[in-house]
Design a protein around this motif. Structure first.
Motif, PDB file in Angstrom:
ATOM      1  N   LYS A 104       3.507  10.289  -9.734  1.00 21.21           N
ATOM      2  CA  LYS A 104       3.384  11.518 -10.522  1.00 21.21           C
ATOM      3  C   LYS A 104       2.565  12.565  -9.793  1.00 21.21           C
ATOM      4  N   LEU A 105       1.631  12.098  -8.970  1.00 21.75           N
ATOM      5  CA  LEU A 105       0.819  12.977  -8.134  1.00 21.75           C
ATOM      6  C   LEU A 105       0.500  12.227  -6.846  1.00 21.75           C
ATOM      7  N   PRO A 106       0.736  12.788  -5.676  1.00 17.48           N
ATOM      8  CA  PRO A 106       0.407  12.095  -4.431  1.00 17.48           C
ATOM      9  C   PRO A 106      -1.076  11.719  -4.403  1.00 17.48           C
ATOM     10  N   PRO A 107      -1.406  10.532  -3.895  1.00 18.88           N
ATOM     11  CA  PRO A 107      -2.810  10.089  -3.880  1.00 18.88           C
ATOM     12  C   PRO A 107      -3.771  11.069  -3.222  1.00 18.88           C
ATOM     13  N   LYS A 108      -3.340  11.753  -2.164  1.00 17.41           N
ATOM     14  CA  LYS A 108      -4.253  12.668  -1.467  1.00 17.41           C
ATOM     15  C   LYS A 108      -4.572  13.916  -2.277  1.00 17.41           C
ATOM     16  N   GLU A 109      -3.803  14.213  -3.314  1.00 18.39           N
ATOM     17  CA  GLU A 109      -4.051  15.372  -4.160  1.00 18.39           C
ATOM     18  C   GLU A 109      -4.785  15.012  -5.450  1.00 18.39           C
ATOM     19  N   LEU A 110      -5.026  13.718  -5.656  1.00 18.37           N
ATOM     20  CA  LEU A 110      -5.577  13.267  -6.932  1.00 18.37           C
ATOM     21  C   LEU A 110      -7.030  13.700  -7.127  1.00 18.37           C
ATOM     22  N   ALA A 111      -7.865  13.571  -6.108  1.00 19.26           N
ATOM     23  CA  ALA A 111      -9.291  13.898  -6.236  1.00 19.26           C
ATOM     24  C   ALA A 111      -9.487  15.372  -6.562  1.00 19.26           C
ATOM     25  N   ALA A 112      -8.792  16.242  -5.854  1.00 19.94           N
ATOM     26  CA  ALA A 112      -8.941  17.679  -6.092  1.00 19.94           C
ATOM     27  C   ALA A 112      -8.463  18.060  -7.490  1.00 19.94           C
ATOM     28  N   ALA A 113      -7.364  17.450  -7.936  1.00 22.66           N
ATOM     29  CA  ALA A 113      -6.832  17.767  -9.268  1.00 22.66           C
ATOM     30  C   ALA A 113      -7.802  17.326 -10.357  1.00 22.66           C
ATOM     31  N   TYR A 114      -8.368  16.129 -10.226  1.00 20.57           N
ATOM     32  CA  TYR A 114      -9.313  15.658 -11.250  1.00 20.57           C
ATOM     33  C   TYR A 114     -10.614  16.451 -11.184  1.00 20.57           C
ATOM     34  N   GLY A 115     -11.035  16.846  -9.986  1.00 20.44           N
ATOM     35  CA  GLY A 115     -12.234  17.681  -9.876  1.00 20.44           C
ATOM     36  C   GLY A 115     -12.072  18.993 -10.605  1.00 20.44           C
ATOM     37  N   ASP A 116     -10.881  19.554 -10.557  1.00 20.07           N
ATOM     38  CA  ASP A 116     -10.625  20.802 -11.281  1.00 20.07           C
ATOM     39  C   ASP A 116     -10.683  20.575 -12.785  1.00 20.07           C
ATOM     40  N   VAL A 117     -10.234  19.384 -13.241  1.00 21.91           N
ATOM     41  CA  VAL A 117     -10.316  19.065 -14.678  1.00 21.91           C
ATOM     42  C   VAL A 117     -11.773  18.951 -15.110  1.00 21.91           C
ATOM     43  N   LEU A 118     -12.621  18.339 -14.267  1.00 12.34           N
ATOM     44  CA  LEU A 118     -14.043  18.243 -14.611  1.00 12.34           C
ATOM     45  C   LEU A 118     -14.715  19.616 -14.632  1.00 12.34           C
ATOM     46  N   MET A 119     -14.213  20.530 -13.828  1.00 11.35           N
ATOM     47  CA  MET A 119     -14.808  21.860 -13.777  1.00 11.35           C
ATOM     48  C   MET A 119     -14.340  22.747 -14.931  1.00 11.35           C
ATOM     49  N   ASN A 120     -13.043  22.680 -15.253  1.00  8.27           N
ATOM     50  CA  ASN A 120     -12.472  23.635 -16.202  1.00  8.27           C
ATOM     51  C   ASN A 120     -11.929  23.019 -17.479  1.00  8.27           C
ATOM     52  N   GLY A 121     -11.960  21.735 -17.600  1.00  6.72           N
ATOM     53  CA  GLY A 121     -11.517  21.105 -18.839  1.00  6.72           C
ATOM     54  C   GLY A 121     -10.049  21.347 -19.120  1.00  6.72           C
ATOM     55  N   ASP A 122      -9.732  21.656 -20.360  1.00  4.20           N
ATOM     56  CA  ASP A 122      -8.340  21.873 -20.764  1.00  4.20           C
ATOM     57  C   ASP A 122      -7.738  23.117 -20.124  1.00  4.20           C
ATOM     58  N   ALA A 123      -8.574  24.015 -19.624  1.00  6.65           N
ATOM     59  CA  ALA A 123      -8.068  25.223 -18.978  1.00  6.65           C
ATOM     60  C   ALA A 123      -7.579  24.955 -17.565  1.00  6.65           C
ATOM     61  N   SER A 124      -7.823  23.756 -17.044  1.00  5.77           N
ATOM     62  CA  SER A 124      -7.402  23.423 -15.695  1.00  5.77           C
ATOM     63  C   SER A 124      -5.871  23.338 -15.625  1.00  5.77           C
ATOM     64  N   THR A 125      -5.318  23.742 -14.510  1.00  9.19           N
ATOM     65  CA  THR A 125      -3.872  23.655 -14.305  1.00  9.19           C
ATOM     66  C   THR A 125      -3.399  22.202 -14.196  1.00  9.19           C
ATOM     67  N   VAL A 156       0.852  -1.186   0.000  1.00 16.15           N
ATOM     68  CA  VAL A 156       0.000   0.000   0.000  1.00 16.15           C
ATOM     69  C   VAL A 156       0.891   1.240   0.000  1.00 16.15           C
ATOM     70  N   VAL A 157       0.592   2.166  -0.909  1.00 12.74           N
ATOM     71  CA  VAL A 157       1.378   3.399  -1.042  1.00 12.74           C
ATOM     72  C   VAL A 157       0.779   4.463  -0.127  1.00 12.74           C
ATOM     73  N   PRO A 158       1.594   5.160   0.650  1.00  9.78           N
ATOM     74  CA  PRO A 158       1.059   6.214   1.544  1.00  9.78           C
ATOM     75  C   PRO A 158       0.367   7.322   0.749  1.00  9.78           C
ATOM     76  N   PRO A 159      -0.661   7.944   1.307  1.00 13.51           N
ATOM     77  CA  PRO A 159      -1.395   9.005   0.588  1.00 13.51           C
ATOM     78  C   PRO A 159      -0.533  10.197   0.202  1.00 13.51           C
ATOM     79  N   ASP A 160       0.540  10.452   0.951  1.00 13.22           N
ATOM     80  CA  ASP A 160       1.381  11.612   0.657  1.00 13.22           C
ATOM     81  C   ASP A 160       2.665  11.236  -0.073  1.00 13.22           C
ATOM     82  N   SER A 161       2.690  10.066  -0.690  1.00 15.57           N
ATOM     83  CA  SER A 161       3.904   9.596  -1.361  1.00 15.57           C
ATOM     84  C   SER A 161       4.314  10.531  -2.503  1.00 15.57           C
ATOM     85  N   LYS A 162       5.592  10.891  -2.519  1.00  9.44           N
ATOM     86  CA  LYS A 162       6.140  11.726  -3.585  1.00  9.44           C
ATOM     87  C   LYS A 162       6.740  10.888  -4.713  1.00  9.44           C
ATOM     88  N   LEU A 163       6.631   9.567  -4.593  1.00 11.67           N
ATOM     89  CA  LEU A 163       7.206   8.683  -5.598  1.00 11.67           C
ATOM     90  C   LEU A 163       6.297   8.502  -6.805  1.00 11.67           C
TER      91      LEU A 163
END
Length: 631
Positions: free
Chosen positions: A474-495, A465-472
């Protein structure tokens, strides 16, 4: 000479036949070895160590008696898991004295002051041979047991996901297994009654007699040969006498010749090669008989001492490396767990009962089902959520661990729908919080049609099991939901848009930025400036679960919530909640507004840090989880 050979043949044949029959009767070896013991003190739990079960080679047959046959339970699992499940409960441990080979008893208790475990050894009866039994193979079932000598209910091992195999009731009286030393058996009652205290373990012994049949057949053949020699001798004697004529005149008698008297120098007994040849005629026959008897004796000793190992269809699939952690579950164990989950989910979905669903669901998976049940209670045409298939499991990925909580992933093939169309497989993420808890479904997602699951560790080894804050990654697991939510909101304009692959992402097509813009445009066109539609996203309460892949990446499950707020802008206007939101909120229309929250269960493949590959959506499940009137 023929009569001598016939007599020798008769004697050797009789010896061979008697020896062959004796091997199958008088000198037949026992069919099994047995060890028995009686545990005193009416214990609630009895643990039989793997050393006892493997005291002799071969498939073990365990017989228990002395308790209530309807409530008894026999189960086995890894020794460490059995002890973890027992925790502080008092139990009797059956071990093996390697010096004497006797079964030993030890009462294991726990001090209530400092929590340190203590034990008291008790001598047990020695292993004694027993008469052969006729055990029957049992089938898995579910039962009940308890923990200490008091009449109060104790922990119940029946139906626990911890066991590799479980038997109960009458099926637990005689069970067959083939387990290594690292496996222990737990015997118990129903929580209020003592466990069966008469324990008997038997092992098969090679009782075959490979020389018996050849000896009997060889003796019969030699008997026929002897009869033939005897008849041949009779025929030869009769033929040597020649024909005798009767009648006619008698010939005159010839005068008698003087008798020859040999001198003393002439020996009466003939000597030389002819004499030696005649005296040695019977030697080969005698030698043949001796060799036959000698071979018979040696074969009998060997056949009675060679045991036969009986293969068992149950495998524990334990890792061989000493420094390697075991997988949380085995494949047969996981198959049984998924079947139990499927049965519970089917019952809960049919009755729309959240209390039943809580027995096997938690987190985002439970939240979605509870909302679906509430909607269906007021909206008859609302479809139920996809059923949990019982089998087959096409992919299993257990966590390699000996601690808790434990995580397991299973991909189950989904049967075709009513129209015969293929449906996407269902990926389940199961979590067991403590040794006495069952595995609960935390995430249940349908895989994307073009999803490509990366290479994973085999089920016999398991994954980390990989820790939620793993830097190993491409994106730490704990930051994945927020990043994908921004993609659903802003599409290609998302950071974060550059991190995610749009290929095969059907969720982005269904509820992405383009769909949201279209919904706002339709509302503006239909109702003008009387109302407004806004979308917001937030990380859900579900845990971030990540399991490593063979390429140093991870499969990650996250929970995302997206709220759609329909507000009244112009005074006196009114907004329609829609049938689904109305069923869940109890408000059909509002003069202020309606906020509808949708839950997304998401499964991603996240490549390792520094990789040129992008994060890929493997599957998702989404639905309305809450609705309320905006004040």
């Amino acid at each position: 000479m023929r009569f001598v050979l016939a007599i020798v043949a008769f004697v050797v044949a009789a010896v061979m036949i008697v020896a062959g029959i004796a091997q199958r009767t008088v000198f037949a070896p026992p069919s099994q070895i047995a060890a028995t013991t009686t545990v005193k003190g009416d214990p609630r739990f009895i643990v039989i160590d793997g050393a006892v079960l493997n005291a002799h080679p071969g498939q073990q047959t365990l017989s228990v008696s002395g308790g209530d046959a309807k409530s008894q339970v026999v189960a086995y699992g890894r020794t460490a898991d059995v002890k973890a499940w027992l925790g502080s409960e008092k139990y009797v441990s059956l071990g093996l004295d390697k010096t004497t080979g006797d079964i030993t008893m030890k009462t294991v208790t726990t001090k209530t002051t400092d929590g340190e475990s203590t034990s008291t050894a008790t001598p047990a009866p020695t292993s004694t041979p027993a008469a052969p039994a006729d055990p029957a193979t049992t089938t898995p079932a579910e039962g009940a047991t308890t923990g200490d000598a008091a009449a109060t209910p104790n922990p119940n091992p029946a139906g626990s996901d911890m066991w590799l195999e479980e038997f109960d009731g009458e099926d637990a009286q005689v069970t067959r297994m083939n387990v290594p030393d690292s496996i222990s058996v737990i015997v118990a009652g129903d929580g209020t009654k003592a466990a069966p205290n008469q324990i008997r373990v038997t092992w098969p012994v090679d009782s075959s007699t490979p020389f018996a049949f050849p000896l009997i057949i060889g003796g019969l053949v030699l008997l026929v040969v002897g009869i033939g020699l005897y008849l041949w001798g009779l025929y030869a004697i009769r033929k040597s006498r020649g024909p005798r004529r009767k009648g006619g005149p008698k010939m005159p008698k010839l005068p008698k010749a003087p008798k020859y008297k040999p001198s003393k120098a002439v020996e009466a007994t003939p000597k030389g090669r002819r004499s030696i040849r005649r005296s040695m005629v019977a030697v080969p026959i005698t030698l043949v008989g001796a060799l036959a008897l000698s071979g018979c004796s040696i074969g009998s000793v060997q056949s009675s001492s060679v045991p036969i190992r009986t293969a068992s269809p149950i495998t524990t699939e334990l890792p061989k490396a000493k420094d390697q952690l075991p997988p949380a579950v085995t494949v047969p164990q996981l198959e049984r767990i998924v079947k139990r989950i499927s049965a519970t989910a089917t019952t809960a979905d049919a009755k729309a009962d959240p209390a039943i669903a809580k027995q096997r669901f938690t987190g985002p998976a439970l939240q979605l089902r509870e909302a679906n049940y509430a909607i269906r209670a007021k909206k008859a045409d609302e479809p139920a959520l996809p059923a949990i298939p019982a089998s087959p499991i096409v992919l299993s990925l257990p966590q390699a661990t000996d601690t808790w909580p434990r995580t397991v992933t299973a991909v189950v093939e989904t049967p075709k729908d009513a129209n015969g169309a293929a449906q996407a497989p269902l990926a389940l993420t199961l979590v067991q919080e403590t040794p006495r808890d069952n595995y609960l479904v935390t995430y249940a997602v349908s895989l994307e049609p073009k999803a490509k699951v990366p290479n994973l560790a085999p089920a016999s080894i398991g994954s980390a099991v990989v820790p939620p804050d793993s830097k190993l990654l491409k994106l730490p697991p704990k930051e994945l939901a927020a990043a994908y939510g921004d993609v659903l909101m802003n599409g290609d304009a998302s950071t974060s848009a550059a991190l995610f692959s749009p290929e095969g992402d059907t969720l982005r097509t269904q509820v992405g930025a383009e769909w949201k813009a279209q919904q706002k445009a339709e509302l503006q066109q239909k109702f003008g400036a009387t109302s407004s539609l806004d979308f917001t996203s937030a990380v859900g309460a579900g845990p971030d679960i990540a399991m490593a892949t063979n390429d140093s990446g991870a499969i990650v499950w996250v929970n995302l919530e997206e709220t759609q707020t329909l507000r009244v802008v112009e005074a006196g206007a009114e907004v329609d909640a829609g049938p689904t939101s109305a069923a869940l909120s109890g408000v059909a229309s509002s003069k202020t507004g309606i906020a509808s929250t949708y839950g997304y269960q998401l499964a991603f493949y996240v490549p390792p840090a520094g990789s040129s590959s992008k994060i890929t959506l493997l599957g998702f499940a989404q639905g309305l989880v809450s609705a309320k009137e905006v004040q």
